[in-house]
Each structure stands twice: as structure tokens, then as C-alpha cells.
Design a protein around this motif. Sequence first.
Motif, PDB file in Angstrom:
ATOM      1  N   THR A  83      14.972 -74.498   0.443  1.00 20.40           N
ATOM      2  CA  THR A  83      16.036 -74.759   1.423  1.00 20.40           C
ATOM      3  C   THR A  83      16.599 -73.481   2.024  1.00 20.40           C
ATOM      4  OG1 THR A  83      17.735 -74.817  -0.300  1.00 20.40           O
ATOM      5  CG2 THR A  83      16.741 -76.917   0.323  1.00 20.40           C
ATOM      6  N   GLN A  84      16.336 -72.343   1.405  1.00 19.26           N
ATOM      7  CA  GLN A  84      16.892 -71.077   1.893  1.00 19.26           C
ATOM      8  C   GLN A  84      16.118 -70.500   3.072  1.00 19.26           C
ATOM      9  OE1 GLN A  84      16.929 -68.663  -1.625  1.00 19.26           O
ATOM     10  NE2 GLN A  84      18.845 -69.523  -2.372  1.00 19.26           N
ATOM     11  N   ILE A  85      14.901 -70.927   3.263  1.00 20.90           N
ATOM     12  CA  ILE A  85      14.058 -70.361   4.318  1.00 20.90           C
ATOM     13  C   ILE A  85      14.090 -71.274   5.531  1.00 20.90           C
ATOM     14  CG2 ILE A  85      11.716 -69.674   4.940  1.00 20.90           C
ATOM     15  CD1 ILE A  85      11.256 -69.116   1.953  1.00 20.90           C
ATOM     16  N   THR A  86      14.508 -70.717   6.651  1.00 21.00           N
ATOM     17  CA  THR A  86      14.502 -71.466   7.905  1.00 21.00           C
ATOM     18  C   THR A  86      13.722 -70.666   8.945  1.00 21.00           C
ATOM     19  OG1 THR A  86      16.590 -70.476   8.595  1.00 21.00           O
ATOM     20  CG2 THR A  86      16.708 -72.608   7.479  1.00 21.00           C
ATOM     21  N   ILE A  87      13.140 -71.374   9.871  1.00 22.33           N
ATOM     22  CA  ILE A  87      12.325 -70.741  10.907  1.00 22.33           C
ATOM     23  C   ILE A  87      12.763 -71.256  12.270  1.00 22.33           C
ATOM     24  CG2 ILE A  87       9.995 -70.578  11.863  1.00 22.33           C
ATOM     25  CD1 ILE A  87       8.890 -70.664   9.074  1.00 22.33           C
ATOM     26  N   ASP A  88      12.922 -70.335  13.200  1.00 28.30           N
ATOM     27  CA  ASP A  88      13.155 -70.693  14.594  1.00 28.30           C
ATOM     28  C   ASP A  88      11.783 -70.758  15.253  1.00 28.30           C
ATOM     29  OD1 ASP A  88      13.787 -70.940  17.254  1.00 28.30           O
ATOM     30  OD2 ASP A  88      14.800 -69.004  17.422  1.00 28.30           O
ATOM     31  N   PRO A  89      11.313 -71.948  15.653  1.00 23.48           N
ATOM     32  CA  PRO A  89       9.944 -72.065  16.162  1.00 23.48           C
ATOM     33  C   PRO A  89       9.683 -71.250  17.423  1.00 23.48           C
ATOM     34  CG  PRO A  89      11.155 -74.089  16.536  1.00 23.48           C
ATOM     35  CD  PRO A  89      12.018 -73.215  15.682  1.00 23.48           C
ATOM     36  N   ALA A  92       8.889 -67.745  15.797  1.00 19.83           N
ATOM     37  CA  ALA A  92       8.193 -67.754  14.508  1.00 19.83           C
ATOM     38  C   ALA A  92       7.056 -66.741  14.482  1.00 19.83           C
ATOM     39  CB  ALA A  92       7.641 -69.141  14.217  1.00 19.83           C
ATOM     40  N   THR A  93       6.936 -66.090  13.336  1.00 20.62           N
ATOM     41  CA  THR A  93       5.828 -65.161  13.120  1.00 20.62           C
ATOM     42  C   THR A  93       4.929 -65.743  12.031  1.00 20.62           C
ATOM     43  OG1 THR A  93       6.967 -63.914  11.380  1.00 20.62           O
ATOM     44  CG2 THR A  93       7.310 -63.184  13.674  1.00 20.62           C
ATOM     45  N   PRO A  94       3.687 -65.290  11.975  1.00 17.10           N
ATOM     46  CA  PRO A  94       2.808 -65.768  10.901  1.00 17.10           C
ATOM     47  C   PRO A  94       3.374 -65.453   9.514  1.00 17.10           C
ATOM     48  CG  PRO A  94       1.515 -64.697  12.603  1.00 17.10           C
ATOM     49  CD  PRO A  94       2.965 -64.470  12.938  1.00 17.10           C
ATOM     50  N   GLU A  95       4.053 -64.324   9.380  1.00 20.23           N
ATOM     51  CA  GLU A  95       4.628 -63.941   8.087  1.00 20.23           C
ATOM     52  C   GLU A  95       5.740 -64.898   7.681  1.00 20.23           C
ATOM     53  OE1 GLU A  95       4.374 -61.742  10.710  1.00 20.23           O
ATOM     54  OE2 GLU A  95       2.538 -60.773   9.980  1.00 20.23           O
ATOM     55  N   GLN A  96       6.611 -65.262   8.630  1.00 22.68           N
ATOM     56  CA  GLN A  96       7.687 -66.208   8.336  1.00 22.68           C
ATOM     57  C   GLN A  96       7.115 -67.565   7.941  1.00 22.68           C
ATOM     58  OE1 GLN A  96       9.647 -66.037  12.154  1.00 22.68           O
ATOM     59  NE2 GLN A  96      11.387 -64.893  11.306  1.00 22.68           N
ATOM     60  N   TRP A 100       7.601 -69.460   4.388  1.00 18.99           N
ATOM     61  CA  TRP A 100       8.112 -70.832   4.346  1.00 18.99           C
ATOM     62  C   TRP A 100       7.124 -71.740   3.615  1.00 18.99           C
ATOM     63  CZ3 TRP A 100       6.944 -75.734   6.192  1.00 18.99           C
ATOM     64  CH2 TRP A 100       8.001 -76.642   6.254  1.00 18.99           C
ATOM     65  N   GLN A 101       5.841 -71.598   3.965  1.00 14.53           N
ATOM     66  CA  GLN A 101       4.808 -72.426   3.356  1.00 14.53           C
ATOM     67  C   GLN A 101       4.690 -72.123   1.864  1.00 14.53           C
ATOM     68  OE1 GLN A 101       1.095 -72.203   5.466  1.00 14.53           O
ATOM     69  NE2 GLN A 101       0.128 -73.739   4.204  1.00 14.53           N
ATOM     70  N   GLN A 102       4.852 -70.865   1.473  1.00 18.07           N
ATOM     71  CA  GLN A 102       4.783 -70.513   0.055  1.00 18.07           C
ATOM     72  C   GLN A 102       5.916 -71.189  -0.720  1.00 18.07           C
ATOM     73  OE1 GLN A 102       5.118 -66.337  -0.827  1.00 18.07           O
ATOM     74  NE2 GLN A 102       4.873 -66.646  -3.014  1.00 18.07           N
ATOM     75  N   ALA A 103       7.136 -71.163  -0.168  1.00 16.63           N
ATOM     76  CA  ALA A 103       8.270 -71.805  -0.839  1.00 16.63           C
ATOM     77  C   ALA A 103       8.038 -73.313  -0.959  1.00 16.63           C
ATOM     78  CB  ALA A 103       9.564 -71.521  -0.082  1.00 16.63           C
ATOM     79  N   GLU A 185      -3.514 -73.088   1.818  1.00 19.39           N
ATOM     80  CA  GLU A 185      -2.878 -72.392   0.711  1.00 19.39           C
ATOM     81  C   GLU A 185      -3.893 -71.522  -0.016  1.00 19.39           C
ATOM     82  OE1 GLU A 185      -0.449 -74.804  -1.831  1.00 19.39           O
ATOM     83  OE2 GLU A 185       0.204 -76.024  -0.141  1.00 19.39           O
ATOM     84  N   ALA A 186      -3.413 -70.464  -0.631  1.00 13.95           N
ATOM     85  CA  ALA A 186      -4.279 -69.552  -1.362  1.00 13.95           C
ATOM     86  C   ALA A 186      -5.041 -70.315  -2.434  1.00 13.95           C
ATOM     87  CB  ALA A 186      -3.450 -68.442  -1.993  1.00 13.95           C
ATOM     88  N   GLY A 187      -6.339 -70.075  -2.485  1.00 14.01           N
ATOM     89  CA  GLY A 187      -7.172 -70.747  -3.478  1.00 14.01           C
ATOM     90  C   GLY A 187      -7.714 -72.085  -3.009  1.00 14.01           C
ATOM     91  N   ALA A 188      -7.293 -72.553  -1.842  1.00 16.24           N
ATOM     92  CA  ALA A 188      -7.749 -73.862  -1.358  1.00 16.24           C
ATOM     93  C   ALA A 188      -9.221 -73.861  -1.008  1.00 16.24           C
ATOM     94  CB  ALA A 188      -6.923 -74.302  -0.144  1.00 16.24           C
ATOM     95  N   GLU A 189      -9.803 -72.671  -0.760  1.00 24.17           N
ATOM     96  CA  GLU A 189     -11.214 -72.602  -0.399  1.00 24.17           C
ATOM     97  C   GLU A 189     -12.136 -72.825  -1.599  1.00 24.17           C
ATOM     98  OE1 GLU A 189     -10.010 -68.571  -1.762  1.00 24.17           O
ATOM     99  OE2 GLU A 189      -9.112 -69.994  -0.404  1.00 24.17           O
TER     100      GLU A 189
END
Length: 196
Positions: A83-89, A92-96, A100-103, A185-189
Motif C-alpha cells: 500500500t505504500q507504493i503508488t505510481i502516477d501512470p 511511470a518509469t520501468p523502475e517504479q 510496485w510489482q515486486q511489492a 516476475e523473476a524466475g518465471a522463465e
Amino acid sequence: MKKRTWTIILVVAAVALVFFWAMGKYNAMVVAEENVETAWSQVENQYQRRLDLVPNLVATVKGYASHESATLEAVVSARARATQITIDPSNATPEQLAQWQQAQGELGAALGRLMAVSESYPELKANENFLSLQSQLEGTENRCTVARNEFNEQAKEFNTLIRRFPNNIISGMFGFEKKPYFEAEAGAEKAPKVEF
């Protein structure tokens, strides 16, 4: 005098033609960018639905498996980080997006561990409230996947539009920038190892 008048008319017509062409391209880019932002709002909407289910799920499991406090705390902690990570579309950057996706992935993993814990408690697995929450969570995960796919599709359409020539000239003049994608996600391959 007549030749000069025709020259002026042709120049004005050419300028008007270029202006209306550029205006059409600009407006198409605005529409495509709005589609990306709408798709992002649907991603957030579905993930918020998942976040809203977590407290009820934790409370239900806590009643049956109170000594599984480490798992319950992990879920609550992962929800708090998500809930702490928000993105303005629009910026948005790939890093953001990756952060967000990691959280969100950490929350998904914690929920997976919580579901695994429930397997040890037959009375919990038989609880109607738990079964309903579990079903809602599964449906929400599917909705999240659909929303992510739609976002990626809209981002792809926008990125293609602004990068094509001569659109790239208009997009560069007006500051339209490439939108990031959801990545696997990491490892999905790697296929999961199954042992019997």
C-alpha cells in the motif's frame, strides 16, 4: 498580382494542412495516453480489491490458526508495503513499475504461504467465510492478470503510436514518453521442479 495571390493561397493551404495533420496526430496520442491511464486505474482497482480482502482473510485464519503468527504477520507486513507504493501512470518509469510489482509479488507470495497453512487446519478449510474469501481472492488474482494484460496492450499501442515516423516528431515536440510494461516476475522463465 494573380500569381502572388495563388502563391499565398497555396502556402496558407499547406500550412493549414500540416496544422490539421499535426493536430490529428496529437489528439490520437492524447487518446492513446488516456487509454493507458485508464488501464492503469483498472490494475490499481483490482489490486486494491485484493488488499481489501487481506484483513478479513487474516482475521478468519487467526481464529483457527493463532499459533501461525509468523505467517499472519508476514501477510500483514507485505500488505503494508504494497500500500505504500503508488505510481502516477503519466510519469511511470520501468523502475517504479518493477518496485510496485515486486511489492505486489511479495504480498502474493505471503498469501500463498497463508493458503498453504490453511491445509493443516481441516476446520478452517470447511469454514464458509474462509472458503468465500479464498474464492474471492482467486477471482481477484485472475482479474489482476487480465488488468495487467490490458495495461500492457494499451501501453504497447501507445508506445507504437508515438515511436512511428512521423509521429515521433510530434510526440517529441509535445513530450509524450514511452510507457513501461509489466514484466514477468523473476524466475518465471524457469519451469517449477515437480518431484513425486
